[in-house]
Design a protein around this motif. Structure first.
Motif, short mmCIF file in Angstrom:
data_model
loop_
_atom_site.label_atom_id
_atom_site.label_comp_id
_atom_site.label_asym_id
_atom_site.label_seq_id
_atom_site.Cartn_x
_atom_site.Cartn_y
_atom_site.Cartn_z
N CYS A 84 0.83 -1.20 0.00
CA CYS A 84 0.00 0.00 0.00
C CYS A 84 0.87 1.26 0.00
O CYS A 84 0.51 2.26 -0.64
N ARG A 85 1.99 1.22 0.70
CA ARG A 85 2.90 2.36 0.70
C ARG A 85 3.44 2.62 -0.71
O ARG A 85 3.49 3.77 -1.16
N LYS A 86 3.81 1.56 -1.40
CA LYS A 86 4.31 1.70 -2.77
C LYS A 86 3.19 2.19 -3.70
O LYS A 86 3.41 3.01 -4.59
N LEU A 87 1.99 1.69 -3.49
CA LEU A 87 0.84 2.11 -4.28
C LEU A 87 0.59 3.61 -4.11
O LEU A 87 0.38 4.32 -5.10
N CYS A 88 0.63 4.09 -2.88
CA CYS A 88 0.40 5.51 -2.62
C CYS A 88 1.50 6.37 -3.24
O CYS A 88 1.22 7.43 -3.81
N ARG A 89 2.74 5.91 -3.13
CA ARG A 89 3.85 6.68 -3.70
C ARG A 89 3.79 6.72 -5.22
O ARG A 89 4.23 7.70 -5.85
N SER A 90 3.25 5.68 -5.82
CA SER A 90 3.17 5.63 -7.28
C SER A 90 2.20 6.68 -7.83
O SER A 90 2.29 7.05 -9.00
N HIS A 91 1.29 7.17 -6.98
CA HIS A 91 0.36 8.21 -7.42
C HIS A 91 1.02 9.58 -7.42
O HIS A 91 0.51 10.50 -8.06
N GLY A 92 2.11 9.73 -6.69
CA GLY A 92 2.89 10.96 -6.76
C GLY A 92 2.35 12.15 -6.00
O GLY A 92 2.84 13.26 -6.20
N ASP A 93 1.37 12.00 -5.13
CA ASP A 93 0.90 13.14 -4.34
C ASP A 93 0.62 12.67 -2.91
O ASP A 93 0.30 11.51 -2.67
N ALA A 94 0.75 13.62 -1.98
CA ALA A 94 0.64 13.30 -0.56
C ALA A 94 -0.77 12.88 -0.16
O ALA A 94 -0.95 12.19 0.84
N ALA A 95 -1.77 13.29 -0.93
CA ALA A 95 -3.16 12.99 -0.57
C ALA A 95 -3.64 11.67 -1.14
O ALA A 95 -4.82 11.32 -0.98
N ALA A 96 -2.75 10.91 -1.78
CA ALA A 96 -3.17 9.67 -2.45
C ALA A 96 -3.74 8.66 -1.46
O ALA A 96 -4.76 8.02 -1.73
N ALA A 97 -3.10 8.51 -0.30
CA ALA A 97 -3.55 7.52 0.68
C ALA A 97 -4.97 7.83 1.15
O ALA A 97 -5.83 6.94 1.22
N THR A 98 -5.23 9.10 1.46
CA THR A 98 -6.57 9.49 1.91
C THR A 98 -7.59 9.30 0.81
O THR A 98 -8.70 8.81 1.05
N ARG A 99 -7.23 9.67 -0.41
CA ARG A 99 -8.16 9.53 -1.54
C ARG A 99 -8.51 8.07 -1.79
O ARG A 99 -9.68 7.72 -1.98
N LEU A 100 -7.51 7.20 -1.78
CA LEU A 100 -7.74 5.77 -2.00
C LEU A 100 -8.57 5.17 -0.86
O LEU A 100 -9.41 4.30 -1.09
#
Length: 278
Positions: A48-64
């Motif tokens: 999940c950490r790699k998935l969030c980083r692949s989106h390239g923005d800090a808000a990716a984890a919250t959005r997902l």
């Protein structure tokens, strides 16, 4: 590293005690159960950490996470007017916010991460995927069970017994995420646990985030409800903070305006009307 711990668990002589009784009980022995589940959760968290980083923005984890739980801005409480101070104070408590979640959506989004056909599968792939943990432990268990069967029956050679055991496991799909979850968390719904693993991995994908402890995966529905409630509470606090900042900025602007009017009032007291000649 998950890979190092996994290798030590399967091949270290000091870890043999953990596998005692597994030929009969499978992964159901308490110590092995906890360790296997911890390895799976860590692998999911890293993915999940790699998935969030692949989106390239800090808000990716919250959005997902919002997408997985079905949380929308419309379901977030809004700050009340100044006349309802007591109610506003109640809304500052986390328990005042809705804890509902969309189970169908949570299962669907988690499948995109766990399934090879899912769009998030490759984006979250690490050097030890959740399927890698599941496959390694269940294959090692199959080897132990085959060896025990060979000793008790003495009808097949070790190689033939192992081959037959693996063929049987693979043909009836006993080496799967569902089988693994049923073994380490008996009595739970595998789909619900899968959704909780994904949601918890998005929310706590670093050791610092997990330092205060997390809800055990044996309570998957509680995990999803707590995360849904927490996200709505945090969103409410952000909106409230923005409102307070806007109100404070407006109050400062009004104060500056009143000061200017006060100065002008003093000036007008002596200089209003037409000028006079002396």
């Amino acid at each position: 590293s998950v890979c190092v711990v996994l290798a030590a668990l399967c091949f270290s002589s000091s870890a043999k005690k953990l596998w005692e009784g597994s030929a009969k009980c499978g992964l159901g022995t308490p110590n092995l159960q906890r360790l296997a589940l911890a390895l799976l959760a860590e692998a999911v968290s890293r993915g999940c950490r790699k998935l969030c980083r692949s989106h390239g923005d800090a808000a990716a984890a919250t959005r997902l996470l919002w997408e997985a739980l079905g949380v929308t801005q419309a379901s977030v409480l809004q700050p009340l007017d100044d006349t309802a101070v007591e109610s506003s104070r109640e809304r500052l408590c986390r328990e005042a916010h809705d804890d509902s979640f969309d189970l169908k959506r949570a299962v669907g989004r988690s499948s995109q991460f766990f399934s090879r056909e899912g769009k998030y599968f490759h984006m979250g792939m690490t050097n030890c995927t959740p399927h890698g943990v599941v496959g390694t432990l269940l294959l090692h268990l199959a080897i132990i069970q085959a060896a025990d069967r060979t000793q008790s029956e003495e009808t097949l050679s070790a190689a033939d017994s192992l081959a037959a055991a693996l063929a049987e496991k693979l043909s009836n799909r006993s080496i799967s995420m569902k089988t693994f979850i049923e073994a380490v968390l008996p009595g739970t719904d595998p789909k619900l646990v899968q959704a909780a693993l994904y949601a918890q991995g998005l929310r706590y994908h670093s050791a610092r985030d997990r330092s205060a402890g997390v809800t055990p995966l044996s309570q998957p529905e509680r995990i999803l409800r707590e995360l849904a409630q927490e996200q709505r509470h945090l969103a409410y606090l952000e909106v409230l903070q923005a409102k307070l900042q806007a109100d404070a900025a407006g109050a400062r602007a009004e104060l500056r305006s009143n000061k200017r009017l006060a100065v002008l009032a003093q000036f007008h007291a002596t200089h209003r009307g037409f000028p006079r000649l002396f």
